[in-house]
Design an enzyme around this catalytic site. Structure first.
Site, PDB file in Angstrom:
ATOM      1  CG  ASP A  32      -2.052   0.975   1.116  1.00 23.83           C
ATOM      2  OD1 ASP A  32      -2.377   1.400  -0.019  1.00 23.83           O
ATOM      3  OD2 ASP A  32      -2.623   1.330   2.163  1.00 23.83           O
ATOM      4  CD1 TRP A  37       7.229   6.546  -3.104  1.00 26.67           C
ATOM      5  CD2 TRP A  37       6.620   6.697  -5.261  1.00 26.67           C
ATOM      6  NE1 TRP A  37       8.371   6.524  -3.863  1.00 26.67           N
ATOM      7  CE2 TRP A  37       8.022   6.614  -5.193  1.00 26.67           C
ATOM      8  CE3 TRP A  37       6.009   6.796  -6.521  1.00 26.67           C
ATOM      9  CZ2 TRP A  37       8.826   6.635  -6.326  1.00 26.67           C
ATOM     10  CZ3 TRP A  37       6.801   6.810  -7.657  1.00 26.67           C
ATOM     11  CH2 TRP A  37       8.200   6.728  -7.555  1.00 26.67           C
ATOM     12  CG  ASN A  80      -8.022  -2.163  -4.566  1.00 22.48           C
ATOM     13  OD1 ASN A  80      -7.103  -2.962  -4.380  1.00 22.48           O
ATOM     14  ND2 ASN A  80      -8.240  -1.152  -3.725  1.00 22.48           N
ATOM     15  NE  ARG A 208      -7.803   1.080   5.797  1.00 23.66           N
ATOM     16  CZ  ARG A 208      -7.620   2.382   5.982  1.00 23.66           C
ATOM     17  NH1 ARG A 208      -7.766   2.923   7.173  1.00 23.66           N
ATOM     18  NH2 ARG A 208      -7.289   3.171   4.962  1.00 23.66           N
TER      19      ARG A 208
HETATM   20  C1  IPE Z   1      -5.374  -2.639   0.271  1.00 23.65           C
HETATM   21  O1  IPE Z   1      -5.060  -1.308   0.030  1.00 23.65           O
HETATM   22  C2  IPE Z   1      -5.339  -3.402  -1.015  1.00 23.65           C
HETATM   23  C3  IPE Z   1      -4.047  -3.484  -1.667  1.00 23.65           C
HETATM   24  C4  IPE Z   1      -2.911  -3.020  -1.240  1.00 23.65           C
HETATM   25  C5  IPE Z   1      -4.059  -4.203  -2.890  1.00 23.65           C
HETATM   26  P1  IPE Z   1      -6.206  -0.211  -0.151  1.00 23.65           P
HETATM   27  O2  IPE Z   1      -5.495   1.083  -0.369  1.00 23.65           O
HETATM   28  O3  IPE Z   1      -7.170  -0.636  -1.178  1.00 23.65           O
HETATM   29  O4  IPE Z   1      -6.917  -0.253   1.269  1.00 23.65           O
HETATM   30  P2  IPE Z   1      -7.786   0.832   2.016  1.00 23.65           P
HETATM   31  O5  IPE Z   1      -8.791   1.346   1.058  1.00 23.65           O
HETATM   32  O6  IPE Z   1      -6.846   1.910   2.452  1.00 23.65           O
HETATM   33  O7  IPE Z   1      -8.360   0.114   3.181  1.00 23.65           O
HETATM   34  C1  IPE Z   2      -1.821   0.153  -3.278  1.00 29.85           C
HETATM   35  O1  IPE Z   2      -1.558   1.506  -3.352  1.00 29.85           O
HETATM   36  C2  IPE Z   2      -2.100  -0.449  -4.632  1.00 29.85           C
HETATM   37  C3  IPE Z   2      -3.485  -0.859  -4.849  1.00 29.85           C
HETATM   38  C4  IPE Z   2      -4.412  -0.855  -3.946  1.00 29.85           C
HETATM   39  C5  IPE Z   2      -3.842  -1.301  -6.182  1.00 29.85           C
HETATM   40  P1  IPE Z   2      -2.734   2.569  -3.341  1.00 29.85           P
HETATM   41  O2  IPE Z   2      -3.154   2.834  -4.729  1.00 29.85           O
HETATM   42  O3  IPE Z   2      -3.810   2.165  -2.408  1.00 29.85           O
HETATM   43  O4  IPE Z   2      -1.971   3.845  -2.773  1.00 29.85           O
HETATM   44  P2  IPE Z   2      -2.542   4.903  -1.741  1.00 29.85           P
HETATM   45  O5  IPE Z   2      -3.005   4.136  -0.539  1.00 29.85           O
HETATM   46  O6  IPE Z   2      -3.657   5.603  -2.434  1.00 29.85           O
HETATM   47  O7  IPE Z   2      -1.379   5.774  -1.446  1.00 29.85           O
HETATM   48 MG    MG Z   3      -4.113   2.430  -0.422  1.00 35.92          MG
END
Ligand code: IPE
Ligand code: IPE
Ligand code: MG
Length: 254
Positions: A32, A37, A80, A208
């Site tokens: 995550d 980033w 997602n 979480r």
């Molecule tokens: C969890 O990250 C899923 C992945 C890293 C693939 P999310 O960014 O989707 O989780 P939430 O929405 O912060 O809980």
């Molecule tokens: C995790 O990074 C990758 C996926 C969930 C696909 P995020 O896209 O959730 O990155 P943040 O949490 O928005 O920074």
């Molecule tokens: Mg995320």
């Protein structure tokens, strides 16, 4: 000595105190922080996903080199799909391009790659690629480093799919209600045949699980860090492993 313990690490360890004989057998990582980033650098979120894919490669090889037999990474959750369609489409394209490039190399380099999650709703070309990789994984012989990539994965969805499969076996007379144990049910999960994760790591500062390994995490140790996934390095993993080694696991005992 086990095949995966033979090779010396090729990246210097930050945590000198790390005991290489007491490593977790299975590490789970919620990859995550890609979007944040990219935002910090004024880049589109998708640039963060590309950078995160590179980090995955580095960490997978590092886990192999230090002798962690199982690595499970969370790449795309069942939730997602709620993201803007353009971001989802770019993630799927990136996954396809990236997997095409790494799968063959990883197989050559001693990995066995598996997918956790319901692959049905994925774009057909990506799904076919995953299914081909699964077939290859099944045909590879010998002890290998296992990497599980969670794609359209949700812990609750996994449990429901397992319950449906078990229910079908029950109706077909292949199972009985009395024989349903923890172990028997585990055989219906995506993780069948694998040990539960000993350590689950979440970078990016979120505290979480976000539907990751709901069943399997029952007795996992957790490690949270503010480092964003694209900035995650073998040194950060060493810190997590050192923290893991300081924990006392009791599993309900004394
Ligand atoms: C969890 O990250 C899923 C992945 C890293 C693939 P999310 O960014 O989707 O989780 P939430 O929405 O912060 O809980
Ligand atoms: C995790 O990074 C990758 C996926 C969930 C696909 P995020 O896209 O959730 O990155 P943040 O949490 O928005 O920074
Ligand atoms: Mg995320």
């Amino acid at each position: 000595m086990a095949f995966w313990n033979r090779k010396k690490p090729d990246v210097p360890a930050a945590g000198e105190e790390l005991d290489r004989t007491q490593l977790p057998q299975h590490v789970g990582i919620i990859m995550d922080g890609n979007g944040r980033w990219a935002k910090k650098r004024g880049l589109p979120r998708t640039a963060g996903h590309a950078a995160g894919a590179e980090t995955f490669r580095t960490i997978a090889y590092y886990c192999r080199d230090i002798g962690i037999p199982y690595l499970t990474v969370y790449a795309f959750s069942t939730e997602n799909w709620k993201r803007p369609v353009e971001e989802v489409a770019t993630i799927m394209d990136l996954l396809h391009k990236y997997l095409l490039e790494v799968l063959e190399k990883m197989e050559r380099d001693g990995f066995r790659v598996h997918f956790f999650g319901n692959l049905e709703p994925l774009p057909p070309a990506l799904r076919d690629l995953c299914l081909r990789a699964e077939e290859t994984a099944a045909s590879l012989s010998g002890k290998r480093h296992q990497v599980n990539i969670c794609l359209n994965y949700g812990g609750r969805d996994e449990i429901l799919r397992a319950a449906q499969a078990w229910g079908r076996d029950l109706l077909a007379g292949r199972q009985t209600v009395e024989d349903l144990t923890d172990e028997a049910f585990s055989r219906y999960l995506d993780s069948r045949g694998m040990p539960d994760p000993d350590l689950i790591i979440r970078p990016s500062g979120e505290l979480r699980l976000s539907n990751f390994l709901t069943w399997q995490s029952a007795y996992a140790e957790f490690y949270f860090t503010d480092v964003l996934w694209p900035d995650f390095t073998p040194q950060v993993l060493d810190e997590a492993l050192a923290a893991f080694q300081r924990r006392q696991r009791r599993f309900g005992g004394v």
